[in-house]
Scaffold this motif. Sequence first.
Motif, PDB file in Angstrom:
ATOM      1  N   SER A  50       8.216  13.566  78.370  1.00 54.59           N
ATOM      2  CA  SER A  50       7.782  14.521  79.387  1.00 54.59           C
ATOM      3  C   SER A  50       9.032  15.114  80.028  1.00 54.59           C
ATOM      4  CB  SER A  50       6.935  13.825  80.446  1.00 54.59           C
ATOM      5  OG  SER A  50       7.757  12.986  81.242  1.00 54.59           O
ATOM      6  N   THR A  51       8.839  16.195  80.757  1.00 55.12           N
ATOM      7  CA  THR A  51       9.973  16.825  81.428  1.00 55.12           C
ATOM      8  C   THR A  51      10.655  15.841  82.374  1.00 55.12           C
ATOM      9  OG1 THR A  51       8.997  19.018  81.243  1.00 55.12           O
ATOM     10  CG2 THR A  51      10.628  18.705  82.984  1.00 55.12           C
ATOM     11  N   ARG A  52       9.862  15.058  83.074  1.00 50.64           N
ATOM     12  CA  ARG A  52      10.467  14.135  84.034  1.00 50.64           C
ATOM     13  C   ARG A  52      11.247  13.029  83.339  1.00 50.64           C
ATOM     14  NH1 ARG A  52       7.840  12.793  89.765  1.00 50.64           N
ATOM     15  NH2 ARG A  52       7.451  15.010  89.451  1.00 50.64           N
ATOM     16  N   GLU A  53      10.715  12.497  82.249  1.00 50.25           N
ATOM     17  CA  GLU A  53      11.443  11.472  81.484  1.00 50.25           C
ATOM     18  C   GLU A  53      12.748  12.053  80.920  1.00 50.25           C
ATOM     19  OE1 GLU A  53       7.467   9.144  79.734  1.00 50.25           O
ATOM     20  OE2 GLU A  53       8.413  10.755  78.592  1.00 50.25           O
ATOM     21  N   LEU A  55      14.450  14.577  82.081  1.00 46.24           N
ATOM     22  CA  LEU A  55      15.365  14.784  83.209  1.00 46.24           C
ATOM     23  C   LEU A  55      16.028  13.477  83.625  1.00 46.24           C
ATOM     24  CD1 LEU A  55      16.413  16.735  85.439  1.00 46.24           C
ATOM     25  CD2 LEU A  55      14.392  16.097  86.773  1.00 46.24           C
ATOM     26  N   ARG A  77      16.202  22.332  76.016  1.00 44.94           N
ATOM     27  CA  ARG A  77      15.732  22.589  77.377  1.00 44.94           C
ATOM     28  C   ARG A  77      16.808  23.071  78.343  1.00 44.94           C
ATOM     29  NH1 ARG A  77      10.582  20.397  78.533  1.00 44.94           N
ATOM     30  NH2 ARG A  77      11.065  21.214  80.600  1.00 44.94           N
ATOM     31  N   ASP A  79      16.285  24.286  81.261  1.00 49.06           N
ATOM     32  CA  ASP A  79      16.010  23.851  82.639  1.00 49.06           C
ATOM     33  C   ASP A  79      16.582  22.461  82.923  1.00 49.06           C
ATOM     34  OD1 ASP A  79      14.080  22.859  80.886  1.00 49.06           O
ATOM     35  OD2 ASP A  79      12.373  23.281  82.200  1.00 49.06           O
TER      36      ASP A  79
ATOM     37  N   ASP B  76       4.889  23.840  83.982  1.00 48.52           N
ATOM     38  CA  ASP B  76       5.928  22.865  83.603  1.00 48.52           C
ATOM     39  C   ASP B  76       7.333  23.443  83.430  1.00 48.52           C
ATOM     40  OD1 ASP B  76       7.463  20.761  82.576  1.00 48.52           O
ATOM     41  OD2 ASP B  76       6.353  20.566  80.723  1.00 48.52           O
ATOM     42  N   ARG B  77       7.486  24.537  82.702  1.00 47.31           N
ATOM     43  CA  ARG B  77       8.792  24.961  82.214  1.00 47.31           C
ATOM     44  C   ARG B  77       9.524  25.927  83.141  1.00 47.31           C
ATOM     45  NH1 ARG B  77       9.731  23.823  76.713  1.00 47.31           N
ATOM     46  NH2 ARG B  77      11.681  24.922  77.140  1.00 47.31           N
ATOM     47  N   GLY B  92       3.010  19.371  87.075  1.00 43.37           N
ATOM     48  CA  GLY B  92       2.246  18.134  87.097  1.00 43.37           C
ATOM     49  C   GLY B  92       3.141  16.987  87.524  1.00 43.37           C
ATOM     50  N   GLN B  93       2.565  15.812  87.596  1.00 45.71           N
ATOM     51  CA  GLN B  93       3.303  14.654  88.086  1.00 45.71           C
ATOM     52  C   GLN B  93       4.363  14.169  87.096  1.00 45.71           C
ATOM     53  OE1 GLN B  93       3.029  13.061  91.148  1.00 45.71           O
ATOM     54  NE2 GLN B  93       1.674  14.698  91.844  1.00 45.71           N
ATOM     55  N   SER B  94       4.267  14.557  85.844  1.00 50.00           N
ATOM     56  CA  SER B  94       5.315  14.155  84.889  1.00 50.00           C
ATOM     57  C   SER B  94       6.233  15.332  84.548  1.00 50.00           C
ATOM     58  CB  SER B  94       4.689  13.564  83.620  1.00 50.00           C
ATOM     59  OG  SER B  94       3.856  14.518  83.005  1.00 50.00           O
ATOM     60  N   ASP B  95       6.133  16.401  85.329  1.00 55.54           N
ATOM     61  CA  ASP B  95       7.045  17.532  85.143  1.00 55.54           C
ATOM     62  C   ASP B  95       8.245  17.362  86.073  1.00 55.54           C
ATOM     63  OD1 ASP B  95       5.142  18.446  83.362  1.00 55.54           O
ATOM     64  OD2 ASP B  95       4.219  19.822  84.792  1.00 55.54           O
ATOM     65  N   MET B  96       9.017  18.401  86.220  1.00 61.04           N
ATOM     66  CA  MET B  96      10.188  18.333  87.087  1.00 61.04           C
ATOM     67  C   MET B  96       9.756  18.086  88.534  1.00 61.04           C
ATOM     68  SD  MET B  96      13.218  21.129  86.783  1.00 61.04           S
ATOM     69  CE  MET B  96      13.861  20.705  85.166  1.00 61.04           C
ATOM     70  N   PRO B  97      10.492  17.262  89.277  1.00 60.07           N
ATOM     71  CA  PRO B  97      10.153  17.094  90.692  1.00 60.07           C
ATOM     72  C   PRO B  97      10.258  18.436  91.429  1.00 60.07           C
ATOM     73  CG  PRO B  97      11.720  15.402  89.987  1.00 60.07           C
ATOM     74  CD  PRO B  97      11.617  16.400  88.873  1.00 60.07           C
TER      75      PRO B  97
END
Lengths: 216, 216
Positions: A50-53, A55, A77, A79, B76-77, B92-97
Amino acid sequence: MTRDWRTNFDCSLYLVTDSGMCSAMGLERLVTEAVAGGVTMVQLREKHASTREFLDKARALQAILQPQGVPLLINDRVDIALAVNAAGVHLGQSDMPCHVARQLLGPGAIIGLTVDTDEQAVATESMDADYLGVGPVFETSTKPDHSPVLGVDGFTRRRALSSRPCVAIGSVRAEHAHTLLDAGADGLAVVSALCAAGDPRQAARELREAVESFRG
Amino acid sequence: MTRDWRTNFDCSLYLVTDSGMCSAMGLERLVTEAVAGGVTMVQLREKHASTREFLDKARALQAILQPQGVPLLINDRVDIALAVNAAGVHLGQSDMPCHVARQLLGPGAIIGLTVDTDEQAVATESMDADYLGVGPVFETSTKPDHSPVLGVDGFTRRRALSSRPCVAIGSVRAEHAHTLLDAGADGLAVVSALCAAGDPRQAARELREAVESFRG
């Protein structure tokens, strides 16, 4: 992205990460060991995170690499690269076009491109890219959707089509270093040779020594 | 991202796209028709596209929406949002803070957050977010990994935990508009009600009229 990374980067030994392959050791320890052994550049490649993982991993690697001056590149990515102030990105043919990434990252960022065909290698001549990833040189299982294997002859041909620095990728091992550098490679990009190594520091040392011994 | 989108955005009728669901009509025609019918905001959501495909779709939608002043948000992006100068992102919660996205997008961007629990709704109070997506209000098949269905009572409870504008999402139809707005929704976010509609312009008109008739 204020720092100028692109003027003097060293792609001699370029680690491209595979989180699945190094899960026992852990990504951070792998990178720490590999850099201690002589890796000159690192690409964080995450195809299922996921994006957060993604990051979180990028931040962890940047904390290791930045103090050592080793450039961290982010696969695909832009971002994530911006968020962690990475040195740049590595882009495939289905990722963001080079000029869009350049606009977002600025003039000092390193942008690398994967070229899958001779035509793409020629096309990059007009792009503002800093190096090319050319492969797969040998049969590889780490990128299941890869294009046909080049072999050393194919690498030599494709490499000659570009004036950019080129790294050879695709099951590259220390024993191939002289052949590939002789064929025009500016560096070796490795996945499994380090990510699957029991002792990545020692493996990196052997790879780096193979590169340096060719250069004499 | 120079324009200030966040001061005066209208989330009354918020289309969240599903490319698979509108493949017969095509994404661009869907969005054109839906906006003609009264959609006030559009989110491009692509869960399986490559970065380049995502970027191409975002560009196409931005070309439709920008002249009409309808905000385009990217799911997300953040890099895609930056590349097409979109109005903002939905995370979402698993996207970038949120704070990382804000730093990259600037003070004028709209940032929306999905909250999956009451705790998350409370936590967003300290975040620099512009609206929350609260749901799924009803059983839905468009987001297979969704959290438990809230129902109207659950929506009312969760919505009351936040001072931000909240849009209700999850199988929302025109007939639910009055109930949801009465429960505190500031707008309706819809996927299948428009993406799967034979006549999305007419479907958008009915949804928008349902919202406006509540407001009297």
